[in-house]
Motif scaffolding. Sequence first.
Motif, mmCIF file in Angstrom:
data_model
loop_
_atom_site.group_PDB
_atom_site.id
_atom_site.type_symbol
_atom_site.label_atom_id
_atom_site.label_comp_id
_atom_site.label_asym_id
_atom_site.label_seq_id
_atom_site.Cartn_x
_atom_site.Cartn_y
_atom_site.Cartn_z
ATOM 1 N N ASP A 125 0.835 -1.216 0.000
ATOM 2 C CA ASP A 125 0.000 0.000 0.000
ATOM 3 C C ASP A 125 0.863 1.258 0.000
ATOM 4 N N LEU A 126 1.915 1.219 0.822
ATOM 5 C CA LEU A 126 2.787 2.402 0.913
ATOM 6 C C LEU A 126 3.496 2.657 -0.414
ATOM 7 N N LEU A 127 3.978 1.581 -1.054
ATOM 8 C CA LEU A 127 4.644 1.759 -2.348
ATOM 9 C C LEU A 127 3.671 2.356 -3.365
ATOM 10 N N ALA A 128 2.415 1.893 -3.323
ATOM 11 C CA ALA A 128 1.406 2.456 -4.228
ATOM 12 C C ALA A 128 1.180 3.931 -3.895
ATOM 13 N N GLU A 129 1.144 4.231 -2.599
ATOM 14 C CA GLU A 129 0.857 5.606 -2.167
ATOM 15 C C GLU A 129 1.934 6.584 -2.622
ATOM 16 N N VAL A 130 3.173 6.110 -2.680
ATOM 17 C CA VAL A 130 4.251 7.016 -3.118
ATOM 18 C C VAL A 130 4.482 6.938 -4.627
ATOM 19 N N GLY A 131 3.603 6.215 -5.324
ATOM 20 C CA GLY A 131 3.644 6.253 -6.782
ATOM 21 C C GLY A 131 4.553 5.240 -7.444
ATOM 22 N N ILE A 132 4.826 4.118 -6.785
ATOM 23 C CA ILE A 132 5.609 3.053 -7.438
ATOM 24 C C ILE A 132 4.621 2.207 -8.254
ATOM 25 N N PRO A 133 4.824 2.117 -9.579
ATOM 26 C CA PRO A 133 3.903 1.302 -10.382
ATOM 27 C C PRO A 133 4.073 -0.189 -10.072
ATOM 28 N N ALA A 134 3.017 -0.959 -10.221
ATOM 29 C CA ALA A 134 3.021 -2.407 -9.979
ATOM 30 C C ALA A 134 3.702 -2.756 -8.653
ATOM 31 N N PRO A 135 3.240 -2.188 -7.556
ATOM 32 C CA PRO A 135 3.937 -2.392 -6.272
ATOM 33 C C PRO A 135 3.967 -3.861 -5.828
ATOM 34 N N GLU A 136 2.976 -4.663 -6.237
ATOM 35 C CA GLU A 136 2.965 -6.082 -5.827
ATOM 36 C C GLU A 136 4.180 -6.805 -6.394
ATOM 37 N N ARG A 137 4.648 -6.346 -7.556
ATOM 38 C CA ARG A 137 5.819 -6.966 -8.176
ATOM 39 C C ARG A 137 7.115 -6.266 -7.736
ATOM 40 N N ARG A 138 7.081 -4.928 -7.712
ATOM 41 C CA ARG A 138 8.316 -4.185 -7.425
ATOM 42 C C ARG A 138 8.775 -4.368 -5.973
ATOM 43 N N ILE A 139 7.865 -4.794 -5.110
ATOM 44 C CA ILE A 139 8.240 -4.958 -3.702
ATOM 45 C C ILE A 139 9.354 -5.992 -3.542
ATOM 46 N N ASP A 140 9.484 -6.890 -4.500
ATOM 47 C CA ASP A 140 10.522 -7.916 -4.399
ATOM 48 C C ASP A 140 11.801 -7.531 -5.150
ATOM 49 N N GLY A 141 11.867 -6.276 -5.635
ATOM 50 C CA GLY A 141 13.070 -5.821 -6.324
ATOM 51 C C GLY A 141 14.137 -5.336 -5.347
ATOM 52 N N GLY A 166 14.793 8.363 -8.980
ATOM 53 C CA GLY A 166 13.540 8.934 -8.501
ATOM 54 C C GLY A 166 12.681 7.897 -7.798
ATOM 55 N N MET A 167 12.650 6.674 -8.358
ATOM 56 C CA MET A 167 11.850 5.606 -7.749
ATOM 57 C C MET A 167 12.458 5.174 -6.410
ATOM 58 N N ARG A 168 13.800 5.179 -6.355
ATOM 59 C CA ARG A 168 14.463 4.843 -5.081
ATOM 60 C C ARG A 168 14.078 5.858 -4.010
ATOM 61 N N GLN A 169 14.047 7.139 -4.417
ATOM 62 C CA GLN A 169 13.703 8.157 -3.417
ATOM 63 C C GLN A 169 12.245 7.978 -2.966
ATOM 64 N N ARG A 170 11.389 7.520 -3.872
ATOM 65 C CA ARG A 170 10.005 7.227 -3.471
ATOM 66 C C ARG A 170 9.979 6.083 -2.450
ATOM 67 N N VAL A 171 10.838 5.080 -2.667
ATOM 68 C CA VAL A 171 10.903 3.971 -1.708
ATOM 69 C C VAL A 171 11.357 4.492 -0.338
ATOM 70 N N VAL A 172 12.344 5.400 -0.347
ATOM 71 C CA VAL A 172 12.824 5.965 0.920
ATOM 72 C C VAL A 172 11.697 6.730 1.618
ATOM 73 N N ILE A 173 10.898 7.441 0.836
ATOM 74 C CA ILE A 173 9.767 8.163 1.428
ATOM 75 C C ILE A 173 8.784 7.162 2.033
ATOM 76 N N ALA A 174 8.534 6.054 1.311
ATOM 77 C CA ALA A 174 7.658 4.994 1.861
ATOM 78 C C ALA A 174 8.245 4.451 3.158
ATOM 79 N N LEU A 175 9.575 4.277 3.168
ATOM 80 C CA LEU A 175 10.258 3.773 4.370
ATOM 81 C C LEU A 175 10.062 4.744 5.537
#
Length: 341
Positions: A142-158, A166-175
Amino acid sequence: MNLQGPGMAEPVISVRDLVVEFVTRRGVLRAIDGVSFEIAKGEVLGVVGESGAGKSVTGAAIIGLIEPPGRIAGGEIRLEGARIDNLPAEAMRRIRGRRIGMIFQDPLTSLNPLYRVGDQLVETILTHTGLSPRAARARAIDLLAEVGIPAPERRIDGYPHEFSGGMRQRVVIALALCAEPDFIIADEPTTALDVSVQAQIIALIRRLCRERGTAVMLVTHDMGVIAETADRVAVMYAGRIAEIGPVRDVVKHPLHPYAKGLMGAIPTLASEAEELVQIPGAMPRLDRIPPGCAFNPRCALAIARCRTERPEPIAPHPAIARREHVEPGHRVACHLAEAPQ
Ligand code: SF4
C-alpha cells in the motif's frame, strides 16, 4: 502574540535557543548559535541557506545524531511537547523511525543494497507496529502504491539497484512513512535527482504531508524547492536564523540583506523579488565567524553597529514582538529591520 506561524496549532516540533558546538584543536566552534522555530501538524518548514549555514546540523540535533566532538550545548528540542534533546541514546533511537522519519539526499544511504526493498519496508513496519508479517507486507505494498511506485505487488521484491533514482527516493519516502511518524526531516531530498523527477518528489512530499498531517522540516540550499513545497521558510546564515516567515512573504518581500540576495539567486522567482542583490564573498568558516552580525563583511548595508553588536536572535518569545512586521510571523534578525515600520 502568536509564537508560531500564522494560525498554527500546537507545534509538533519545537526548537528553542538551540546551541550546537564542536570541540576541536582550534577551540570550541559554535555551529548553531541560538536557533528557535516551531513546526505545526501538516506544515512544511523549509530551511534554506548556503553550505555551512547550519541547516543539516540543526536537523541532526533534532534526531539526536550529533556525535562527539559535537554536542548540544544549549537550548531544548520538544516533540509534541516532550523534551527529546536530553534523552538517552536508546530512547532516541526508538523515536527515530517511529515518530521521526528521515529522507536524505542519497536514497542509497537509507536503503541496504543487499536486501529487497520489500524486506526493508516489512522489517521497519514490524519494528514499529504490532502488525503480523502478512499484514506488514500488505501495508508495504500500500505504501509503495501511495508514493507512486507502479506495480507495487511486483516491485516490492526488487532490489534497490533495480529502481531509478527517482523511484528509489520514493521507496525511501515509503520507508520514512512506515511507522506513520509525526515529523519528517527531509535533507536535500531532491538534490541528486533530475529536475523533472525533483518536481514529482516535491509534489509527493507536499501531498503526503497535507493528507497525513505530518510536520516536515525540508532542508535544502535550493530556494526554488522551498518556494514550491514549504508553507514557511527559515533562512539560515552562519548557524543562526536570519529571517523566518510565510514562504510567499519571504520570497516577495525578503527583509534581511542575505535573504534578498538568496531570492535574487532564484531565476524563476527573481521577477517577483523586490530587488535583486548579488551576495559577494562566502559563508565564514566556523572558526572565523565575525563579531557583531555574522553577515556584516558581505553586507552592502552594514552600519558601524553591525560590526560589534549581534542582532537579537529570532526567538519565539513575546519580547521580539517589535520584529513582527509586514505579515504575522515574518521576522528578521537585522539591525536595520528594528526601526519602527
Ligand atoms: Fe547587514 Fe547589519 Fe543587517 Fe547584518 S545587521 S544584515 S550587517 S544591515
